[in-house]
Design a protein around this motif. Structure first.
Motif, short mmCIF file in Angstrom:
data_model
loop_
_atom_site.label_atom_id
_atom_site.label_comp_id
_atom_site.label_asym_id
_atom_site.label_seq_id
_atom_site.Cartn_x
_atom_site.Cartn_y
_atom_site.Cartn_z
N PHE A 69 -7.46 10.04 -4.19
CA PHE A 69 -7.54 9.02 -3.15
C PHE A 69 -7.70 7.64 -3.78
CE2 PHE A 69 -11.76 11.09 -3.52
CZ PHE A 69 -12.51 10.03 -4.04
N LYS A 71 0.41 4.05 -2.89
CA LYS A 71 0.26 5.49 -2.66
C LYS A 71 1.35 6.27 -3.40
CE LYS A 71 -0.03 9.03 0.87
NZ LYS A 71 0.10 9.36 2.29
N GLY A 104 -5.23 3.12 6.82
CA GLY A 104 -5.69 4.50 6.79
C GLY A 104 -7.00 4.71 6.05
N PHE A 105 -7.64 3.63 5.62
CA PHE A 105 -8.93 3.73 4.95
C PHE A 105 -10.03 3.99 5.99
CE2 PHE A 105 -6.57 1.51 1.70
CZ PHE A 105 -7.21 1.78 0.51
N ASP A 106 -11.01 4.78 5.58
CA ASP A 106 -12.19 5.03 6.41
C ASP A 106 -13.43 4.56 5.66
OD1 ASP A 106 -10.96 6.47 8.62
OD2 ASP A 106 -10.63 8.10 7.17
N TRP A 111 -9.17 5.90 1.19
CA TRP A 111 -7.90 6.32 1.78
C TRP A 111 -7.58 7.69 1.22
CZ3 TRP A 111 -2.57 3.67 0.61
CH2 TRP A 111 -1.60 4.12 1.52
N ASP A 112 -7.80 8.70 2.03
CA ASP A 112 -7.65 10.09 1.62
C ASP A 112 -6.17 10.46 1.64
OD1 ASP A 112 -7.85 12.78 1.10
OD2 ASP A 112 -8.93 13.26 2.95
N TRP A 113 -5.61 10.71 0.46
CA TRP A 113 -4.19 11.05 0.35
C TRP A 113 -3.93 12.53 0.53
CZ3 TRP A 113 -3.78 7.72 -4.65
CH2 TRP A 113 -3.69 6.36 -4.28
N TYR A 163 0.82 -1.21 0.00
CA TYR A 163 0.00 0.00 0.00
C TYR A 163 0.86 1.26 0.00
CZ TYR A 163 -4.91 -1.27 -0.11
OH TYR A 163 -6.16 -1.68 -0.52
N HIS A 180 -7.44 -2.71 6.20
CA HIS A 180 -7.61 -1.45 5.49
C HIS A 180 -7.75 -0.27 6.47
CE1 HIS A 180 -8.02 -3.99 1.98
NE2 HIS A 180 -7.81 -2.90 1.26
N LYS A 181 -8.42 -0.51 7.58
CA LYS A 181 -8.52 0.54 8.60
C LYS A 181 -7.13 0.88 9.14
CE LYS A 181 -10.91 1.73 12.85
NZ LYS A 181 -11.88 1.32 13.87
#
Length: 184
Positions: A140, A131, A160-162, A180-182, A127, A156-157
């Motif tokens: 994202f 990124k 950094g995924f929400d 996953w907000d980059w 991951y 995934h959490k």
């Protein structure tokens, strides 16, 4: 361990082999519950087409693919029928007061780490590569995960995924759409 992008037909064939070994049909209920699973069975042609748009991230032990993160764009939304509802949901789901479909996003088409390699940080490193490879081109990463796949949801959490949305498919399966907000 080598982390790279899928460049050859051999890479894609090895991705398919790993995928096949992790579909629910070939796993016990205990393996599904504790190790997770993949849902979509891609064809070689599907992977080739996706890979011609954006190469996926793979991990290799010597010359053998032992993990992958598929890269899928909106250009592939009609190619894999089981994923059409996810892409259609992107027209209705808002993130930061804007529809998902109004962003430049990359879909994590599927992830898998081979048995025997799990729990060693390979997914996290894949991951990080994902990124690094895509963050300057897309806002994202987004994907959907079956709520039955708690191992994947938890992983995934951790990355950094929400969860931004949940829905129930016509077959009764509940899915979480995670992002996953980059740009945070």
């Amino acid at each position: 361990m080598i982390y790279t992008t899928s460049k050859t037909d051999k890479d894609l064939l090895q991705v398919l082999e790993l995928q096949k070994n992790n579909l629910p049909a070939g796993l016990t209920s205990e393996q599904i519950a504790t190790q997770g699973f993949v849902t979509v069975s891609h064809s070689f042609g599907d992977l080739q087409k996706m890979n011609s748009i954006e190469e996926s991230i793979i991990a290799k032990d010597h010359d053998h693919v032992i993990a992958y993160l598929l890269a899928m764009t909106e250009k592939s939304k009609l190619d894999i029928p089981i994923l059409i509802p996810m892409f259609e949901a992107f027209d209705n789901i808002a993130f930061r007061n804007k529809k998902i479909s109004d962003y430049q996003y990359i879909v994590v088409g599927q992830v898998c780490v081979a048995a025997g390699y799990r729990g060693k940080g390979i997914l996290d490193t894949c991951y990080a590569e994902y990124k690094k490879h895509f963050e300057n081109k897309y806002d994202f990463a987004i994907t959907e995960i079956s709520n039955r796949n708690q191992r994947s949801l938890n992983a995934h959490k951790r990355i950094g995924f929400d969860t931004i949305y949940e829905y129930q498919a016509p077959d009764g399966e509940t899915w979480s759409i995670v992002l996953w907000d980059w740009k945070k």
